[in-house]
Design a protein around this motif. Structure first.
Motif, mmCIF file in Angstrom:
data_model
loop_
_atom_site.group_PDB
_atom_site.id
_atom_site.type_symbol
_atom_site.label_atom_id
_atom_site.label_comp_id
_atom_site.label_asym_id
_atom_site.label_seq_id
_atom_site.Cartn_x
_atom_site.Cartn_y
_atom_site.Cartn_z
ATOM 1 N N HIS A 1 -0.234 6.978 5.934
ATOM 2 C CA HIS A 1 0.923 6.667 5.082
ATOM 3 C C HIS A 1 0.614 5.607 4.019
ATOM 4 C CE1 HIS A 1 2.337 3.707 8.479
ATOM 5 N NE2 HIS A 1 1.665 3.017 7.585
ATOM 6 N N LYS A 2 -0.648 5.240 3.903
ATOM 7 C CA LYS A 2 -1.017 4.340 2.806
ATOM 8 C C LYS A 2 -1.681 5.159 1.706
ATOM 9 C CE LYS A 2 -0.659 0.017 5.203
ATOM 10 N NZ LYS A 2 -1.340 -1.042 5.944
ATOM 11 N N GLY B 1 -0.438 1.168 11.398
ATOM 12 C CA GLY B 1 -1.596 0.313 11.646
ATOM 13 C C GLY B 1 -1.363 -0.718 12.735
ATOM 14 N N THR C 1 -6.029 -6.448 3.187
ATOM 15 C CA THR C 1 -4.707 -6.210 2.620
ATOM 16 C C THR C 1 -4.520 -6.983 1.313
ATOM 17 O OG1 THR C 1 -4.001 -6.050 4.907
ATOM 18 C CG2 THR C 1 -2.264 -6.114 3.242
ATOM 19 N N ASP D 1 -10.559 -2.158 11.210
ATOM 20 C CA ASP D 1 -9.224 -1.930 10.670
ATOM 21 C C ASP D 1 -9.383 -1.404 9.242
ATOM 22 O OD1 ASP D 1 -6.672 -1.939 9.751
ATOM 23 O OD2 ASP D 1 -6.235 -4.039 10.217
ATOM 24 N N PHE E 1 0.776 -1.238 0.000
ATOM 25 C CA PHE E 1 0.000 0.000 0.000
ATOM 26 C C PHE E 1 0.814 1.298 0.000
ATOM 27 C CE2 PHE E 1 -3.429 -2.759 2.024
ATOM 28 C CZ PHE E 1 -4.120 -2.893 0.835
HETATM 29 C C1 LIG Z 1 -0.993 -2.272 6.358
HETATM 30 C C2 LIG Z 1 -2.057 -2.765 7.205
HETATM 31 C C3 LIG Z 1 -1.891 -2.854 8.586
HETATM 32 C C4 LIG Z 1 -0.560 -2.601 9.255
HETATM 33 O O1 LIG Z 1 -0.248 -1.249 9.201
HETATM 34 P P1 LIG Z 1 1.269 -0.736 9.335
HETATM 35 O O2 LIG Z 1 1.126 0.725 9.138
HETATM 36 O O3 LIG Z 1 2.018 -1.448 8.249
HETATM 37 O O4 LIG Z 1 1.727 -1.105 10.689
HETATM 38 C C5 LIG Z 1 -2.972 -3.235 9.345
HETATM 39 N N1 LIG Z 1 -4.149 -3.521 8.769
HETATM 40 C C6 LIG Z 1 -4.346 -3.466 7.439
HETATM 41 C C7 LIG Z 1 -5.694 -3.810 6.874
HETATM 42 C C8 LIG Z 1 -3.306 -3.096 6.605
HETATM 43 O O5 LIG Z 1 -3.488 -3.051 5.298
#
Ligand SMILES: *Cc1c(COP(=O)(O)O)cnc(C)c1O
Length: 470
Positions: A302-303, A150, A246, A271, A85
């Motif tokens: 940051h995504k 996340g 994800t 989430d 992402f």
């Molecule tokens: C990327 C992601 C995370 C983890 O987040 P980080 O910022 O990489 O720690 C948690 N949940 C989902 C659904 C994600 O896509």
């Protein structure tokens, strides 16, 4: 020249060099993508010259590091990187990160960093309203803070859920519980939840994996049945839905899960690390209906918002839970200022960086209109990718309106070629990057639109290249 003038001159020169390096990074788009080397040896060789005995001029260190970053990393800032992402960061993040380092405010207490704290809470209130905790243009409800990402947000969510459902948890931990606490997640939930469950002392056995239906969404009927059966001997306490998985970008049925959470009294966490950005799009927002009924939300700026790492966000509807979960008295910390709260008492981190400035910059520079334009553009490219792939006989496997596409080919299904063989060929051309993931038991390709400036031409280029490799 006296020492002070000489130092100032060197700093000015180094800043000019940095400025050139950043301009080059943002100003040119390379035809080929750089990749990480296949072994660490060449990099270790270069680093041998740094024995940290003799000092080196900063400018030399800067140039050498920039070169390593440029040549020996997978270039996630490339328009044909259809990857995980994280794409490129908005230019504003570079400026914000530099300014933050220059002032280095300590955000753990408000009285040390009033400006930084207020900038962050201003952004958090904006996110609270956007994500449905409050009125869009009115007041916000609940509370939240920036996190490293996340993973930290999901860990925070589990801790809040535990403290909400088991009021003595902060003092007694899991030892105070007579029954095993259980968390419900879908089979496509992010692995950080497993890590969080083991980190907070529950263990992986506390995670119940709810099966998904044929559209890869958590099946609410099975969720309800599992909670009913488990409640006889265990202590179900939290449901985690994912808004944008994800692997496949699928949004769990939030409204139905919210109803189950309400009926059972369990904490409801969503989430939305990547998919949460859909709140900025009029077209996509309806898919997140039910989000406003959750108890907490994970979101990563940051995504999909293209802010530099790490810029996570944790939001909760229940304001008091943060202090209940994290609040401690530390005699060496300064006293709290009325009408403010100190982050060390309401979050996992203690000394903490000013994460929110780069988010503030992105929100301020682009505005909601700019963000929704970016989200809608990338969403349209996801649709284009699905169409182009279908035209070339690829099979699309993930039903989602979000721009991540999982696909395979009849020849792969027939065992004539593997996804790994195709990927190796694709990588060897150094023009595009996509990844592999699993849908059910099947290994498939995954391509996500991560760059705000990717255009139709890169999409068509990817599909043409894939067609030539199969
Ligand atoms: C990327 C992601 C995370 C983890 O987040 P980080 O910022 O990489 O720690 C948690 N949940 C989902 C659904 C994600 O896509």
């Amino acid at each position: 020249m006296d020492y002070k003038t000489a130092t100032a001159k060197k700093q000015t020169e180094t800043l000019a060099t940095l400025s050139e390096l950043i301009e080059e990074r943002y100003g040119t788009s390379r035809k080929t993508l750089s990749f990480s080397p296949e072994s660490p040896q060449p990099l270790r060789k270069v680093l041998e010259s740094y024995n940290f005995e003799e000092p080196k001029p900063l400018k030399e260190v800067l140039l050498e590091s920039a070169n390593l970053l440029k040549e020996s990393n997978l270039d996630t800032g490339h328009r044909s990187y259809f990857g995980l992402f994280n794409g490129p960061a908005h230019f504003s993040s570079v400026i914000a990160d530099a300014l933050v380092a220059a002032y280095n405010p300590q955000l753990s207490v408000w009285s040390h960093s009033a400006a930084a704290n207020e900038i962050e809470s201003h952004c958090i209130r904006f996110f609270l309203r956007r994500f449905g905790y409050g009125d869009l243009n009115g007041t916000s409800r609940g509370a939240g803070h920036f996190t490293s990402g996340g993973s930290e947000s999901n860990t925070t969510a589990l801790l809040c859920a535990l403290n909400d459902q088991f009021p003595n948890f902060k003092r007694e931990g899991t030892f105070g519980l007579k029954q095993r606490p259980l968390i419900y997640v879908s089979e496509y939930a992010h692995h950080s939840l497993k890590k969080a469950a083991s980190a907070v002392g529950l263990g992986l056995d506390s995670i119940r994996v709810v099966p998904c239906d044929s559209s890869l969404k958590m099946d609410p009927v099975q969720l309800q049945q599992m909670i009913d059966i488990d409640s006889r001997a265990h202590a179900p306490f939290c449901i985690v839905a994912t808004a944008g998985t994800t692997s496949a970008g699928v949004i769990d049925p939030l409204e139905e899960i919210a109803q189950i959470a309400q009926k059972t009294g369990l904490w409801f966490h969503i989430d939305a690390a990547w998919g949460g950005a859909a709140v900025f799009s009029e077209k996509l927002k309806p898919f997140l209906k039910g989000m406003e009924c959750s108890d907490s939300i994970t979101f990563d700026a940051h995504k999909w918002l293209s802010v530099s790492m790490g810029a996570g966000v944790f939001l909760t509807r229940k304001k008091s839970i943060l202090d209940q979960t994290f609040g401690l008295q530390a005699e060496y910390m300064p006293a709290e200022v009325p009408d403010t709260s100190d982050l060390h008492k309401t979050s996992l981190q203690w000394s903490r960086r000013f994460i929110g400035l780069k988010v503030f910059f992105a929100l301020a520079e682009l505005g909601s209109t700019g963000l929704s334009k970016q989200i809608d553009h990338q969403t349209a490219l996801g649709d284009l990718l699905r169409n182009e792939l279908s035209k070339h006989d690829w099979i699309i496997l993930n039903p989602t309106p979000l721009p991540v596409v999982c696909f395979t080919h009849p020849l792969i299904r027939a065992g004539k070629v593997t996804t790994q063989q195709v990927l190796q060929l694709l990588y060897s051309k150094q023009k595009h990057w996509i990844s592999e993931t699993k849908i059910g038991n099947e290994t498939v390709f995954r391509a996500c639109i991560t760059h705000p400036d990717t255009t139709a031409s890169e999409i068509v280029g990817l599909v043409t290249e894939l067609a030539s490799l199969i």
